[in-house]
Design an enzyme around this catalytic site. Structure first.
Site, short mmCIF file in Angstrom:
data_model
loop_
_atom_site.label_atom_id
_atom_site.label_comp_id
_atom_site.label_asym_id
_atom_site.label_seq_id
_atom_site.Cartn_x
_atom_site.Cartn_y
_atom_site.Cartn_z
N LYS A 12 1.01 -1.22 0.14
CA LYS A 12 0.10 0.14 0.21
C LYS A 12 1.00 1.29 0.18
CE LYS A 12 -1.74 -1.51 4.05
NZ LYS A 12 -1.34 -2.79 3.66
N ARG A 64 -13.63 3.32 27.36
CA ARG A 64 -13.68 4.80 28.00
C ARG A 64 -13.03 5.11 29.07
NH1 ARG A 64 -19.53 4.42 27.50
NH2 ARG A 64 -19.02 2.45 27.57
N THR A 83 7.93 -6.51 12.64
CA THR A 83 8.58 -7.58 13.75
C THR A 83 9.62 -8.45 12.97
OG1 THR A 83 6.66 -8.86 12.84
CG2 THR A 83 6.49 -7.60 14.95
N THR A 87 7.71 -6.18 8.10
CA THR A 87 8.37 -4.92 8.10
C THR A 87 8.79 -4.34 9.57
OG1 THR A 87 7.36 -4.35 5.98
CG2 THR A 87 8.31 -2.38 7.09
N ARG A 115 9.18 -10.89 11.27
CA ARG A 115 9.02 -12.38 11.52
C ARG A 115 8.74 -12.98 9.89
NH1 ARG A 115 3.37 -12.18 14.71
NH2 ARG A 115 3.24 -10.28 13.66
N PRO A 116 9.10 -14.21 9.60
CA PRO A 116 8.98 -14.60 8.15
C PRO A 116 7.47 -14.67 7.87
CG PRO A 116 9.95 -16.40 9.46
CD PRO A 116 10.06 -15.16 10.48
N GLY A 166 3.70 -1.27 8.72
CA GLY A 166 4.90 -0.68 8.41
C GLY A 166 4.57 -0.62 6.87
N SER A 219 2.54 -4.03 -10.62
CA SER A 219 3.79 -3.40 -9.93
C SER A 219 4.94 -4.74 -10.07
CB SER A 219 3.64 -3.10 -8.62
OG SER A 219 5.08 -2.98 -7.89
N THR A 257 6.34 0.59 3.07
CA THR A 257 7.44 0.77 2.61
C THR A 257 7.30 1.61 1.43
OG1 THR A 257 8.14 -1.43 3.29
CG2 THR A 257 9.50 -0.30 1.64
N GLN A 266 -3.04 -2.18 7.39
CA GLN A 266 -3.36 -3.59 7.35
C GLN A 266 -3.95 -4.02 6.17
OE1 GLN A 266 -4.18 -1.85 10.66
NE2 GLN A 266 -1.95 -2.02 10.92
P1 GDP Z 1 2.37 -2.30 3.11
O1 GDP Z 1 2.34 -2.49 4.47
O2 GDP Z 1 1.07 -2.74 2.32
O3 GDP Z 1 2.76 -0.81 2.72
O4 GDP Z 1 3.53 -3.21 2.44
P2 GDP Z 1 4.96 -3.43 3.05
O5 GDP Z 1 5.77 -2.37 2.90
O6 GDP Z 1 4.82 -3.89 4.35
O7 GDP Z 1 5.54 -4.66 1.98
C1 GDP Z 1 5.66 -4.44 0.64
C2 GDP Z 1 7.11 -4.87 0.39
O8 GDP Z 1 7.20 -5.13 -1.24
C3 GDP Z 1 8.19 -3.72 0.48
O9 GDP Z 1 9.24 -4.23 0.93
C4 GDP Z 1 8.26 -3.19 -0.93
O10 GDP Z 1 9.05 -2.46 -1.10
C5 GDP Z 1 7.95 -4.05 -1.57
N1 GDP Z 1 7.54 -4.10 -2.98
C6 GDP Z 1 6.49 -3.15 -3.52
N2 GDP Z 1 6.22 -3.34 -4.52
C7 GDP Z 1 6.99 -4.68 -5.11
C8 GDP Z 1 6.91 -5.10 -6.25
O11 GDP Z 1 6.14 -4.99 -7.23
N3 GDP Z 1 7.96 -6.11 -6.35
C9 GDP Z 1 8.64 -6.59 -5.30
N4 GDP Z 1 9.43 -7.48 -5.58
N5 GDP Z 1 8.47 -5.70 -4.12
C10 GDP Z 1 7.61 -4.88 -4.01
P1 IMO Z 2 0.43 -3.24 7.13
O1 IMO Z 2 -0.41 -1.70 7.17
C1 IMO Z 2 0.62 -7.41 8.03
C2 IMO Z 2 -1.32 -8.38 12.00
C3 IMO Z 2 -0.52 -9.05 13.00
C4 IMO Z 2 -1.37 -10.14 13.72
C5 IMO Z 2 -2.71 -9.20 13.70
C6 IMO Z 2 -3.03 -8.63 15.04
O2 IMO Z 2 1.92 -3.09 7.11
O3 IMO Z 2 0.03 -3.96 6.20
P2 IMO Z 2 -2.08 -6.41 15.98
O4 IMO Z 2 -0.67 -6.00 16.61
O5 IMO Z 2 -2.63 -5.37 14.98
O6 IMO Z 2 -3.16 -6.42 17.26
O7 IMO Z 2 -2.07 -7.95 15.52
O8 IMO Z 2 -2.53 -8.46 12.68
N1 IMO Z 2 -1.10 -7.16 11.59
C7 IMO Z 2 -0.49 -6.89 10.23
N2 IMO Z 2 -0.14 -7.88 9.19
N3 IMO Z 2 0.48 -6.08 7.84
C8 IMO Z 2 0.34 -5.32 8.78
O9 IMO Z 2 0.09 -3.90 8.50
C9 IMO Z 2 -0.38 -5.44 10.19
N4 IMO Z 2 -0.82 -4.93 11.20
C10 IMO Z 2 -1.05 -6.10 12.11
O10 IMO Z 2 0.51 -9.89 12.51
O11 IMO Z 2 -1.71 -11.26 12.91
MG MG Z 3 3.53 -3.70 6.01
#
Ligand code: GDP
Ligand code: IMO
Ligand code: MG
Length: 428
Positions: A16, A144, A303, A301, A305-306, A40, A415, A42, A226
């Site tokens: 996103k 509250r 934690t 991004t 975690r894999p 998180g 993308s 990016t 999320q």
């Molecule tokens: P968000 O939380 O939805 O903003 O997504 P994240 O940032 O957690 O994870 C998306 C990851 O994919 C980031 O490391 C981006 O830099 C990377 N990314 C975004 N678009 C692409 C793509 O088209 N190809 C690849 N290989 N990586 C991408």
């Molecule tokens: P972005 O915005 C992926 C997941 C956690 C857990 C559940 C509840 O980067 O896409 P929380 O800490 O919110 O109570 O955890 O939700 N989770 C996400 N997974 N991307 C996220 O955000 C997340 N935010 C929370 O891993 O399963």
């Molecule tokens: Mg993320």
């Protein structure tokens, strides 16, 4: 007013942040309206990679006003660290960031509650939260009695409120089997008073700001955090986050009525991932999953975690696209499944021998869902250099067409890499 919103349609991390950064240049204002530092996002720009938790992904455009609206739960320490980190890297934040005085604040007891309660999930499997205090803070907002909003930190009775809440929370935490570290009201007050002073120049009534922006016909981009399958009301409950992370949350989180959102962009990975616990019907805990994890660098991004990886689930995506009122799709990370000999798309579930394309409302039914797969030929070449959708290999174009058909929405963006340049727009 052209209001656009970007919503993740899976379990988060659909990229996103990349889309919001790209679209921000066409908008006056970018708004984060739910979630908190569990997110998180990016953004890769000019060879630099930035990870944002609370600050909207529009911050890299100087002319754009960034807003953290009232529906967000705020960890002030993280926010200050993020502001300082960006400033140190030459991204100015002082002028163009406002934060809602209605945003609820995360305190040390929320982290402790997150730790103690995460394991107590009713279904016997841990939710696997990000441990950022998100659920406990939202719980106190709804409850509250123990809630503190950002605006409360500038009032005369702030210290009293902290003392009162610390007394109650100490008992609650002891009842839950915590807390090894007793809460110190004076110390917490001093720390948060400093946070409040540091954030003061940014604090505003963002609801009023956004309503004025609507009246003035300024264009607003709403940045969902999320993904819709983590929505507290409509996701895979209880393995969800604590806010409305699908399209339904935009109005409550921002204060801008849904009727002003004129375009909803649903973001999907070309496959599926999930971090934390809960059912994931198309999960591939095997070589395919590892191929995706390695190529997509699928590690959290926030934690680290894999991430669990699997095939594209069209049943889930069709559900969340409808739930979020999606107009068009952005398909991200299409470069990741390149080189696989074949790809699979889940087109239906079989639950107790019954075939369905409806997404189950109960997590136990989803757990029993056996995916029905359609197999498609892969494209055994890299595509990261391609800049026009029509230049993609036939296998990739067919795969996109099938996703669009099954989800029931047109694809507007594709993308093939993290950089801004690695993005293709469908001809309009
Ligand atoms: P968000 O939380 O939805 O903003 O997504 P994240 O940032 O957690 O994870 C998306 C990851 O994919 C980031 O490391 C981006 O830099 C990377 N990314 C975004 N678009 C692409 C793509 O088209 N190809 C690849 N290989 N990586 C991408
Ligand atoms: P972005 O915005 C992926 C997941 C956690 C857990 C559940 C509840 O980067 O896409 P929380 O800490 O919110 O109570 O955890 O939700 N989770 C996400 N997974 N991307 C996220 O955000 C997340 N935010 C929370 O891993 O399963
Ligand atoms: Mg993320």
């Amino acid at each position: 007013m052209p209001g656009t919103c970007v919503i993740g349609l899976q379990w988060g991390d659909e990229a996103k942040g990349k889309i919001v950064d790209l679209l921000a240049g066409r908008h006056d204002i970018v708004v984060r309206y739910q979630g908190g530092a569990n997110a998180g996002h990016t953004v890769v720009t000019q060879g630099e990679t930035y990870k944002l938790s609370l600050i909207p992904s529009g911050i890299f455009r100087r002319e754009v006003q960034c807003v953290v609206a009232g529906g967000v739960v705020l960890n002030p320490a993280t926010l200050i660290e993020e502001i300082n980190g960006l400033s140190a890297r030459g991204v100015p934040v002082a002028e163009n960031l406002i934060i809602s005085d209605r945003a609820h604040v995360i305190f040390p007891w929320h982290f402790e509650e997150d730790r103690l309660l995460n394991e107590l999930c009713t279904s016997g499997e841990a939710i696997g939260t990000t441990m950022r205090g998100i659920g406990p803070c939202y719980r106190d907002k709804v409850g509250r009695s123990f809630a503190i909003r950002l605006g409360d930190m500038y009032r005369d009775n702030f210290q009293n409120r902290i003392e009162q809440i610390v007394r109650a929370k100490s008992q609650i935490l002891a009842g839950l089997g915590g807390s090894a570290m007793p809460l110190d009201a004076d110390e917490i007050f001093e720390t948060y008073r400093e946070y409040a002073q540091r954030l003061k120049p940014h604090v505003a009534d963002t609801t009023a700001y956004l309503l004025d922006a609507v009246d003035a016909d300024r264009s607003i981009l709403f940045e969902g955090a999320q993904g819709a399958l983590l929505d507290v009301d409509h996701g895979t409950f209880p393995f969800v986050t604590s806010s409305n992370s699908s399209g339904v949350g935009v109005a409550s989180g921002s204060g801008v009525a849904g009727r002003f959102v004129t375009k909803v962009i649903g973001i999907l990975k070309a496959y599926a991932t999930r971090v934390g616990g809960g059912p994931f019907p198309t999960e591939q805990d095997n070589d395919v999953g590892q191929h995706i994890r390695d190529r997509g660098n699928e590690y959290g991004t926030v934690t680290k975690r894999p991430r669990r990886c699997g095939w594209f689930d069209a049943v889930a995506a069709r559900y969340t696209a409808r739930l979020s009122g999606v107009d068009v799709l952005a398909i991200m990370l299409l470069d990741v499944p390149s080189l696989l000999p074949e790809l699979q798309i889940c087109t239906a579930y079989e639950i107790d021998g019954q075939r369905t394309t409806d997404f189950p409302s109960h997590v136990d039914d989803l757990r029993r869902a056996v995916p029905v797969y359609e197999i498609m030929p892969g494209w055994r070449e890299e595509i990261t250099h391609i800049r026009r959708i029509e230049d993609l290999p036939t296998g990739a174009k067919d795969y996109l067409d099938r996703i669009s058909e099954l989800v029931g929405r047109p694809i507007e963006v594709v993308s093939v890499g993290p950089d801004r340049e690695q993005t293709m727009f469908a001809p309009s």
